[in-house]
Write a protein that holds these residues in place. Structure first.
Motif, PDB file in Angstrom:
ATOM      1  N   GLU A 121      13.642 -44.916 -18.687  1.00 11.65           N
ATOM      2  CA  GLU A 121      13.385 -46.235 -18.102  1.00 11.65           C
ATOM      3  C   GLU A 121      12.411 -47.032 -18.958  1.00 11.65           C
ATOM      4  N   ALA A 122      11.395 -46.359 -19.491  1.00 12.49           N
ATOM      5  CA  ALA A 122      10.447 -47.054 -20.360  1.00 12.49           C
ATOM      6  C   ALA A 122      11.150 -47.586 -21.598  1.00 12.49           C
ATOM      7  N   CYS A 123      12.092 -46.810 -22.134  1.00 15.01           N
ATOM      8  CA  CYS A 123      12.847 -47.269 -23.308  1.00 15.01           C
ATOM      9  C   CYS A 123      13.702 -48.477 -22.955  1.00 15.01           C
ATOM     10  N   ARG A 124      14.388 -48.431 -21.811  1.00 13.01           N
ATOM     11  CA  ARG A 124      15.238 -49.559 -21.430  1.00 13.01           C
ATOM     12  C   ARG A 124      14.401 -50.804 -21.158  1.00 13.01           C
ATOM     13  N   LEU A 125      13.250 -50.629 -20.509  1.00  5.52           N
ATOM     14  CA  LEU A 125      12.376 -51.770 -20.251  1.00  5.52           C
ATOM     15  C   LEU A 125      11.847 -52.336 -21.559  1.00  5.52           C
ATOM     16  N   SER A 126      11.541 -51.451 -22.512  1.00  6.07           N
ATOM     17  CA  SER A 126      11.099 -51.915 -23.826  1.00  6.07           C
ATOM     18  C   SER A 126      12.200 -52.712 -24.511  1.00  6.07           C
ATOM     19  N   ASP A 127      13.469 -52.239 -24.392  1.00 11.92           N
ATOM     20  CA  ASP A 127      14.594 -52.982 -24.962  1.00 11.92           C
ATOM     21  C   ASP A 127      14.691 -54.373 -24.347  1.00 11.92           C
TER      22      ASP A 127
END
Length: 382
Positions: A121-127
């Motif tokens: 989720e942190a990766c997707r939010l960063s994207d």
């Protein structure tokens, strides 16, 4: 000014508690490492673009959150990579890796707004945030750029479709309606672009709306999980700390084996906290103790990782000096050759005496400077 191409985080394999197959883990770790490196470069480029356009204040909040998310993902990647141990993992270690991937990140890093997210989720939010930053800083694109942006929007819509499927039944209809509206707008824009129309003015608003929608879905999903009872939160945080404890123990052992002096930080024993209580009076203080253990682990990880990295940095610095000596035609000089070999021999020791290693690299640099100056004077005389 041109902005960097945005990255997309790799899909994480498995699920919480599942011992993922080694081949899938190896591919994921390779892709995640590339994403971590690339995202930091992208954020640096976006920050430079914002400053150059005198818009640093406009994007300061999103940039701060983006950097905090990157730091949380980078720290968790270090622990996952340490547990991976070059692929020497049995089922128990692979289950710990799954816990590190799918567990909560709030035990390792405090995110703005007390955001509670997993690594994917942190990766997707960063994207999503990186996409929003790129949109807000974008210049007027040409036709090729418009086509690329339409393609990125299509990929984002697919991510949104998956995220909408995770919404609770009571809220899913509203999310489906908003997704349908975005899809209709995108198809209309793509159709106009295919006929040669200038759609630059239409892309900016839909990119902002899509990014806001994606961010809201991710944050909403995270907040719903955060609304679970505190006992469940304690179970997840404790499981995460146990996995971090094993990874940090491996990192500490590697540090002690490879460098001297090594930091001496005790790895907290999560078992010493006792069983998770289930009463309202006891669960709050227990969560506070879990948080303190997490902070202690973060400090120890930072010190051990820095100590291990210094040895690698010295090797890279020595390689750079040798490359310079080769370019100057001095690398085969006996003094330089002997100095290089001595430095490499000592750096290869386990543990390597870091004070001596630093001095030997400086000695090589000093010899290079001395011989380089002498060669320059000789050429001037000739």
């Amino acid at each position: 000014m041109s902005l960097p191409t945005s990255l997309t985080a790799p899909a994480a394999p498995g699920r919480m508690g599942q011992a993922v197959e080694p081949a899938l883990l190896q591919d994921y770790l390779g892709d995640l490492e590339a994403w971590v490196r690339g995202r930091r470069t992208e954020l640096d480029d976006l920050d430079s673009a914002a400053l150059a356009a005198k818009r640093g204040a406009d994007v300061a909040a999103d940039m701060a959150l983006s950097l905090a998310l990157w730091k949380a993902v980078s720290d968790r990647y270090q622990l996952v990579f340490a547990t991976w141990d070059g692929g020497r993992v049995l089922e128990a270690e692979r289950a710990k890796i799954a816990t590190l991937v799918w567990g909560r990140l709030d035990g390792a890093t405090t995110l703005p707004g007390d955001l509670v997210v997993s690594l994917p989720e942190a990766c997707r939010l960063s994207d999503a945030l990186a996409g929003q930053l790129r949109t807000r800083l974008a210049l007027v694109p040409g036709a090729d750029a418009s086509a690329a942006r339409v393609k990125q929007l299509r990929a984002q819509v697919e991510r949104l479709r998956d995220q909408v499927g995770l919404e609770p039944a009571a809220q899913r209809d509203v999310a489906v309606d908003e997704l349908a509206g975005l899809m209709a707008r995108l198809e209309e824009i793509a159709d106009k672009a295919s006929r040669g129309a200038d759609v630059g003015g239409l892309l900016g608003p839909i990119e902002i709306d899509a990014t806001r929608f994606e961010r809201d879905l991710i944050v909403g999903n995270a907040r719903r999980r955060d609304a679970r009872d505190q006992v469940q939160k304690a179970r997840e945080l404790r499981a995460d700390l146990e996995a971090r404890e094993a990874a940090l123990t491996h990192l500490a052992d590697t540090c002690v084996r490879t460098v001297d002096p090594a930091p001496h930080y005790a790895v907290p024993d999560v078992d010493m906290l006792g069983a998770i209580p289930n009463t309202p009076e006891a669960i709050g203080p227990y969560l506070d103790r879990l948080d303190r253990v997490g902070q202690a682990m973060s400090m120890a990880q930072e010190k051990y990782a820095a100590a291990v990295a210094e040895r690698t940095d010295l090797l890279e610095l020595l390689d750079a000096y040798v490359a310079k000596a080769t370019a100057l035609g001095l690398a085969d000089r006996p003094d330089l050759r002997d100095s290089e070999q001595r430095a490499r021999d000592v750096l290869a020791r386990e543990p390597a005496p870091m004070a001596v290693c630093r001095q030997l690299v400086v000695t090589y640099q000093t010899w290079l400077t001395q011989l380089g100056d002498a060669a320059a004077r000789s050429r001037e005389t000739a």
